[in-house]
Scaffold this motif. Structure first.
Motif, PDB file in Angstrom:
ATOM      1  N   GLU A 585       0.840  -1.189   0.000  1.00 33.30           N
ATOM      2  CA  GLU A 585       0.000   0.000   0.000  1.00 33.30           C
ATOM      3  C   GLU A 585       0.879   1.244   0.000  1.00 33.30           C
ATOM      4  O   GLU A 585       2.103   1.174   0.126  1.00 33.30           O
ATOM      5  N   ASN A 586       0.219   2.382  -0.132  1.00 30.29           N
ATOM      6  CA  ASN A 586       0.873   3.683   0.001  1.00 30.29           C
ATOM      7  C   ASN A 586       2.076   3.861  -0.916  1.00 30.29           C
ATOM      8  O   ASN A 586       3.221   3.976  -0.467  1.00 30.29           O
ATOM      9  N   PRO A 587       1.866   3.877  -2.219  1.00 32.83           N
ATOM     10  CA  PRO A 587       2.983   4.141  -3.123  1.00 32.83           C
ATOM     11  C   PRO A 587       3.511   5.567  -2.926  1.00 32.83           C
ATOM     12  O   PRO A 587       2.776   6.475  -2.558  1.00 32.83           O
ATOM     13  N   GLU A 588       4.775   5.727  -3.195  1.00 28.79           N
ATOM     14  CA  GLU A 588       5.440   7.018  -2.999  1.00 28.79           C
ATOM     15  C   GLU A 588       5.515   7.758  -4.329  1.00 28.79           C
ATOM     16  O   GLU A 588       5.849   7.169  -5.361  1.00 28.79           O
ATOM     17  N   GLY A 589       5.202   9.036  -4.297  1.00 25.90           N
ATOM     18  CA  GLY A 589       5.289   9.839  -5.509  1.00 25.90           C
ATOM     19  C   GLY A 589       6.731  10.122  -5.902  1.00 25.90           C
ATOM     20  O   GLY A 589       7.660   9.971  -5.104  1.00 25.90           O
ATOM     21  N   THR A 590       6.915  10.510  -7.150  1.00 24.58           N
ATOM     22  CA  THR A 590       8.246  10.885  -7.645  1.00 24.58           C
ATOM     23  C   THR A 590       8.161  12.241  -8.330  1.00 24.58           C
ATOM     24  O   THR A 590       7.115  12.890  -8.317  1.00 24.58           O
ATOM     25  N   ALA A 591       9.252  12.633  -8.954  1.00 22.45           N
ATOM     26  CA  ALA A 591       9.272  13.917  -9.654  1.00 22.45           C
ATOM     27  C   ALA A 591       8.403  13.914 -10.893  1.00 22.45           C
ATOM     28  O   ALA A 591       8.087  14.969 -11.438  1.00 22.45           O
ATOM     29  N   HIS A 592       7.989  12.719 -11.347  1.00 23.57           N
ATOM     30  CA  HIS A 592       7.148  12.616 -12.543  1.00 23.57           C
ATOM     31  C   HIS A 592       5.726  12.291 -12.124  1.00 23.57           C
ATOM     32  O   HIS A 592       5.494  11.375 -11.319  1.00 23.57           O
ATOM     33  N   ALA A 598       6.844   1.872  -5.587  1.00 22.93           N
ATOM     34  CA  ALA A 598       6.187   0.918  -4.700  1.00 22.93           C
ATOM     35  C   ALA A 598       7.154   0.475  -3.604  1.00 22.93           C
ATOM     36  O   ALA A 598       8.377   0.513  -3.770  1.00 22.93           O
ATOM     37  N   HIS A 599       6.592   0.077  -2.478  1.00 22.20           N
ATOM     38  CA  HIS A 599       7.388  -0.471  -1.377  1.00 22.20           C
ATOM     39  C   HIS A 599       7.035  -1.955  -1.252  1.00 22.20           C
ATOM     40  O   HIS A 599       6.007  -2.313  -0.691  1.00 22.20           O
ATOM     41  N   GLU A 600       7.890  -2.797  -1.785  1.00 20.80           N
ATOM     42  CA  GLU A 600       7.594  -4.223  -1.863  1.00 20.80           C
ATOM     43  C   GLU A 600       8.596  -5.010  -1.024  1.00 20.80           C
ATOM     44  O   GLU A 600       9.813  -4.743  -1.040  1.00 20.80           O
TER      45      GLU A 600
END
Length: 648
Positions: A585-592, A598-600
């Motif tokens: 859950e809770n994917p992290e945003g990036t500059a794009h 993802a945190h797997e």
């Protein structure tokens, strides 16, 4: 009719050099006739040349022929002659007129009035221009008689492209042009060459009243958002919607009916692609040596096209499919020449299953960046051939990663798939295993690899940044439903859908490739990037949309008299109703804006390595039970079906 049969038809059947000779001969005769006409009009002379008048009869053809060759009049195709060709003819005759008049002033031949130098070029221009115009309508009409109009068409766009298209329609006689459609209210009620222009609001009534069968979008420069609005407004009409190619393909100045295309995949997707970040694209590519595995495949070949635009120093193309590799190599050579990019292309036939070959390639060419796109991707095929899926997708990735590490490759990017998330099939499970391999390697400063005999290699320092990019289906790829639906539409149906509720994430091939390149540039090591694919699309809705935009109505219970049926054939082995992009859950945003991280969870290399030895042995022995047991233990959410679909 007899004249057409015994004169026109044989002329059309002549080879091109013979046709050109006929045209040259005609022009020479017209030059002589215009000289005779000039003398007749000026001094009422109808007989043979007198005194030095014979020199004028020699001068006219000798002057006209080289000028007409120089102006390219004999390269034109008569049946496509238009205003541009007639203007070129006028320029050629204009230059001819000047030189002809000056010659008469200079030589002052006896019996030749100077006014002949003015009258003859005017007559010559009229005769040559008339001959071209007659040939255009005559030959075009004759060639079109055999092909009766196949449809009744409206052209959306009354600009330059629309006018060119109308001219092509007049020549080909395959469609009857009924009118133009244009958004500009100032053009409403006006006409182009006698064909009226209507507003978009009038289209539904015109389609019903005129019996329109096709609407052609002749707006190659229109922005994607407005284009999608227009397509959506036409979807409910019983017409086949087609499109013209881009402006680059229209640079020749002539549109033919063969240029008409089906709507492209971006039109079917219904959303504008996100423009790429040029800084991210160039970061790992410009001036570097880049290696792409699976370079002949759908994604691999598009990666190569996008990489070339960033001007790498050398691009190494690796694939075990000879024809696919040949095709992309030829295409990229043409692209490099067209863009004037001095990129060295190296096509290499190799399998990712051959570690020795991969190590040799990496040591010889020393790539700075590797994009690993080689994989078996077709779910039902891999389900029937699980050992090949494991060897190619898991150990092919491990081989490529190991070769990259031993050669100190700076960046390694795996092209993954949304099917790796809680997979129900071997293909998705093997792709998740490939991710686990790279995650484990990325977390290890040094790595000992197990050799085929069970022993361990020497310790290898890890200086490579590993990243994975996970995304869904790409429209137009070899495994996409779009080519399948188009083939089924051409065959008259039915369109086959596996389940009424099946949905998929979709993205265009160029957009997916650009995002893979940009995501790889943002990697810090072990990253699992997930592409924002927008909203998932129901395959049933996509089938209906394609049928409607082809001018066909769907045959179902509410419309039993429809043109084409959509048939539900059942889910294939290992197929899911819905695909996912995230395990956690809770994917992290990036500059794009379209790329998330993802945190797997993963398994550390010391624990994973001995399991891989066991899995390799099972794959080489085609022990499906052991392979699936290991996949079940390591791949979160994987639960193989009770019934095996193995082909052996």
């Amino acid at each position: 009719m007899a004249f057409n049969k015994f004169v026109v038809s044989p002329l059309l059947a002549l080879p091109r050099p013979a046709k050109r000779l006929v045209v040259v001969s005609l022009d020479l005769v017209l030059a002589l006739v215009s000289v005779w006409g000039a003398f007749y009009l000026r001094i009422d002379q109808t007989g043979l040349p007198l005194l030095q008048q014979k020199y004028v009869y020699l001068l006219a053809p000798l002057l006209a022929f080289p000028l007409f060759v120089r102006f390219g009049l004999y390269r034109a195709i008569f049946r496509y002659t238009g205003l541009a060709a007639l203007a070129t003819t006028a320029k050629a005759v204009g230059v001819y007129a000047l030189l002809f008049f000056l010659a008469l002033l200079w030589f002052k031949w006896d019996g030749v009035p100077r006014s002949v130098g003015l009258i003859q070029p005017i007559l010559f221009l009229l005769l040559v221009g008339t001959s071209r115009a007659l040939a255009r309508f005559w030959l075009a009409g004759w060639s079109g008689k055999a092909a009766h109009a196949a449809g009744r068409m409206l052209i959306y766009g009354a600009g330059e492209a629309g006018v060119q298209t109308a001219s092509a329609l007049g020549v080909a006689r395959q469609f009857v042009l009924l009118g133009f459609i244009d958004d500009d209210p100032k053009k409403a009620g006006r006409s182009i060459n006698g064909v009226g222009i209507m507003q978009p609001v009038d289209v539904p009534d015109a389609v019903e009243r005129m019996g329109v069968t096709d609407i052609l979008l002749a707006m190659p420069t229109l922005d994607r958002a407005r284009r999608n609005e227009i397509i959506a407004s036409l979807r409910a009409l019983p017409v086949h919607v087609r499109t013209l190619p881009g402006m680059g393909d229209l640079a020749s100045g002539r549109v033919s009916v063969q240029d008409f295309q089906e709507l492209d995949v971006e039109d079917l997707l219904g959303r504008p692609p996100v423009p790429p970040d040029s800084t991210l694209l160039a970061r790992n590519l410009a001036g570097k040596v880049v290696l792409v595995t699976g370079a002949g495949g759908s994604i691999g070949s598009e990666l190569c096209r996008q990489i070339i635009l960033e001007r790498p120093r050398q691009l190494v193309l690796l694939d075990h499919n000879e024809f696919g590799l040949y095709s992309i190599h030829q295409e990229l050579e043409g692209l490099c020449a067209e863009q004037q990019h001095p990129v060295e292309l190296v096509p290499l036939i190799a399998s990712v299953g051959n570690f020795g070959r991969l190590r040799e390639v990496c040591k010889v060419y020393r790539p700075a960046t590797v994009y690993h796109a080689a994989a078996y991707k077709h779910v039902p095929l891999v389900e029937c051939n699980p050992s090949e899926g494991v060897l190619n997708n898991v150990f092919g990735t491990l081989n490529t990663a190991r070769a990259a590490m031993e050669s100190s490759v700076a960046h390694f990017v795996l092209v993954s798939t949304d099917k790796a998330v809680r997979p129900t099939n071997v293909m998705g499970a093997t792709k998740r295993m490939a991710e686990l391999v790279l995650q484990a390697l990325a977390a290890s400063p040094t790595v000992r690899f197990h050799l085929p005999d069970g022993t361990q290699s020497t310790e290898v320092a890890n200086n490579t940044l590993f990243a994975m990019v996970r995304f869904g289906n790409v429209l137009g790829s070899s495994g996409s439903v779009v080519p399948l639906f188009r083939k089924q539409l051409r065959a008259g149906g039915p369109l086959t859908v596996t389940h009424e509720e099946v949905t998929r994430y979709f993205m265009t091939i160029p957009e997916a490739a650009q995002l893979v390149l940009q995501a790889g540039a943002m990697a810090h090591g072990g990253d699992v990037f997930v592409l924002d694919m927008g909203q998932p699309v129901k395959i049933m809705d996509l089938a209906r949309r394609m049928a409607q935009l082809s001018g066909l109505s769907v045959r179902d219970e509410s419309n039993p008299a429809g043109d084409i049926e959509i048939k539900v054939v059942g889910l294939r082995p290992g197929e899911k109703l819905y695909e996912e992009l995230l395990i956690g859950e809770n994917p992290e945003g990036t500059a794009h804006p379209r790329i998330m991280k993802a945190h797997e969870d993963f398994v550390a290399w010391p624990q994973l390595a001995p399991v891989l030895v066991e899995m390799r042995l099972a794959a080489t022995q085609n022990d499906e039970a052991v392979m699936k047991k290991i996949l079940t233990q390591l791949v979160h959410g994987y639960a193989p079906p009770s019934k095996s679909h193995s082909a052996i």
